[in-house]
Design an enzyme around this catalytic site. Sequence first.
Site, PDB file in Angstrom:
ATOM      1  N   GLY A  22       0.851  -1.396   0.150  1.00 10.86           N
ATOM      2  CA  GLY A  22       0.173   0.023  -0.275  1.00 10.86           C
ATOM      3  C   GLY A  22       0.694   0.854   0.198  1.00 10.86           C
ATOM      4  O   GLY A  22       0.228   2.366   0.344  1.00 10.86           O
ATOM      5  N   SER A  23       1.767   1.407  -0.803  1.00 13.07           N
ATOM      6  CA  SER A  23       2.788   2.374  -0.593  1.00 13.07           C
ATOM      7  C   SER A  23       2.276   4.006  -1.216  1.00 13.07           C
ATOM      8  O   SER A  23       2.012   5.011  -1.265  1.00 13.07           O
ATOM      9  CB  SER A  23       4.135   2.099  -0.539  1.00 13.07           C
ATOM     10  N   ASN A  24       1.383   3.121  -2.476  1.00  9.69           N
ATOM     11  CA  ASN A  24       0.939   3.802  -3.994  1.00  9.69           C
ATOM     12  C   ASN A  24      -0.342   4.274  -3.255  1.00  9.69           C
ATOM     13  O   ASN A  24      -0.946   5.661  -2.950  1.00  9.69           O
ATOM     14  CB  ASN A  24       0.532   3.476  -4.755  1.00  9.69           C
ATOM     15  N   MET A  99      -4.748  -6.753  -7.337  1.00 12.20           N
ATOM     16  CA  MET A  99      -3.975  -7.746  -7.706  1.00 12.20           C
ATOM     17  C   MET A  99      -5.220  -8.950  -8.153  1.00 12.20           C
ATOM     18  O   MET A  99      -5.255  -9.974  -8.498  1.00 12.20           O
ATOM     19  CB  MET A  99      -3.376  -8.666  -6.983  1.00 12.20           C
ATOM     20  N   ASN A 116      -5.760   2.919 -12.771  1.00 13.43           N
ATOM     21  CA  ASN A 116      -4.495   1.797 -12.063  1.00 13.43           C
ATOM     22  C   ASN A 116      -3.300   2.020 -12.705  1.00 13.43           C
ATOM     23  O   ASN A 116      -2.987   3.296 -13.192  1.00 13.43           O
ATOM     24  CB  ASN A 116      -4.390   0.461 -13.096  1.00 13.43           C
ATOM     25  N   HIS A 118       0.981   0.589 -13.411  1.00 11.07           N
ATOM     26  CA  HIS A 118       1.387  -0.687 -12.990  1.00 11.07           C
ATOM     27  C   HIS A 118       2.272  -0.266 -13.848  1.00 11.07           C
ATOM     28  O   HIS A 118       2.944   0.486 -14.479  1.00 11.07           O
ATOM     29  CB  HIS A 118       0.941  -1.545 -14.920  1.00 11.07           C
TER      30      HIS A 118
HETATM   31  C1  GRF Z   1       3.020  -0.988  -7.477  1.00 13.21           C
HETATM   32  O1  GRF Z   1       4.592  -2.084  -8.269  1.00 13.21           O
HETATM   33  C2  GRF Z   1       2.208  -0.814  -8.496  1.00 13.21           C
HETATM   34  O2  GRF Z   1       2.687  -0.089 -10.204  1.00 13.21           O
HETATM   35  C3  GRF Z   1       1.604  -2.364  -8.975  1.00 13.21           C
HETATM   36  O3  GRF Z   1       1.586  -3.494  -7.816  1.00 13.21           O
HETATM   37  C4  GRF Z   1       2.397  -2.778  -6.689  1.00 13.21           C
HETATM   38  C5  GRF Z   1       1.914  -1.873  -5.685  1.00 13.21           C
HETATM   39  O4  GRF Z   1       2.850  -1.697  -4.344  1.00 13.21           O
HETATM   40  N1  GRF Z   1       0.477  -2.120  -8.851  1.00 13.21           N
HETATM   41  P1  GRF Z   1       2.540  -1.277  -3.435  1.00 13.21           P
HETATM   42  O5  GRF Z   1       1.304  -1.541  -2.623  1.00 13.21           O
HETATM   43  O6  GRF Z   1       1.022   0.330  -3.919  1.00 13.21           O
HETATM   44  O7  GRF Z   1       3.675  -0.315  -2.489  1.00 13.21           O
END
Ligand code: GRF
Length: 197
Positions: A22-24, A99, A116, A118
């Site tokens: 969940g860093s994003n 996922m 999304n 990617h």
């Molecule tokens: C990221 O690399 C994103 O591009 C991909 O999954 C990963 C998720 O990372 N879809 P996080 O959970 O946001 O740290």
Amino acid sequence: MISEERPLMNKIKLAILASGNGSNAEAIMKWAVTRKEVEVVCLISDKKKAKVLERALNFEVPPHYIKKESTDTRESYDQKILSVLNIYKPQWIILAGYMKILSKVFLEKFENRVVNIHPSLLPSFPGLDGYADALNSGVKVTGCTVHYVDEGIDTGKIIAQKEIQILPGDSLSDLKARGLLIENDFYPKTLEEILLK
Ligand code: GRF
């Protein structure tokens, strides 16, 4: 009498779907608290122990774990998500490391409003592990792509892309760490462009 009060602003409501770290998601929640025009109304995960659920709590965003039963089809599972979303009524769905592949049932409800990120420069290296695939292929530059989501795997219309250099001697974890930092900066900035400009 004319009211002196400012009319209530209708915020743009976002829901985040995420499966893991969940860093994003965190970067987006951090950005959203600085913008009065947007609000993250809930975060949904298909993984009970996903760290992203804790991260949501830290931002006072309601976290929801929705279990996929062995009897669930993709559509019946998406219906469960839709019933939770119906409580919060988001206009946009932001995938951040989610996922699962969304079904037509879901996408029809949010046409052109599911986004999304990617970890590759699409259309190169779609699928599960964009960083590993780029590294193993020997390219010197990879990147990340923010795109609309359609029924395919990473095939939706591209919104924006950012390059990530692959340095000599990079291990996969080096590349992922550098890439995630770039993603965490780039995703909220791209959302700002599409939602607020
Ligand atoms: C990221 O690399 C994103 O591009 C991909 O999954 C990963 C998720 O990372 N879809 P996080 O959970 O946001 O740290």
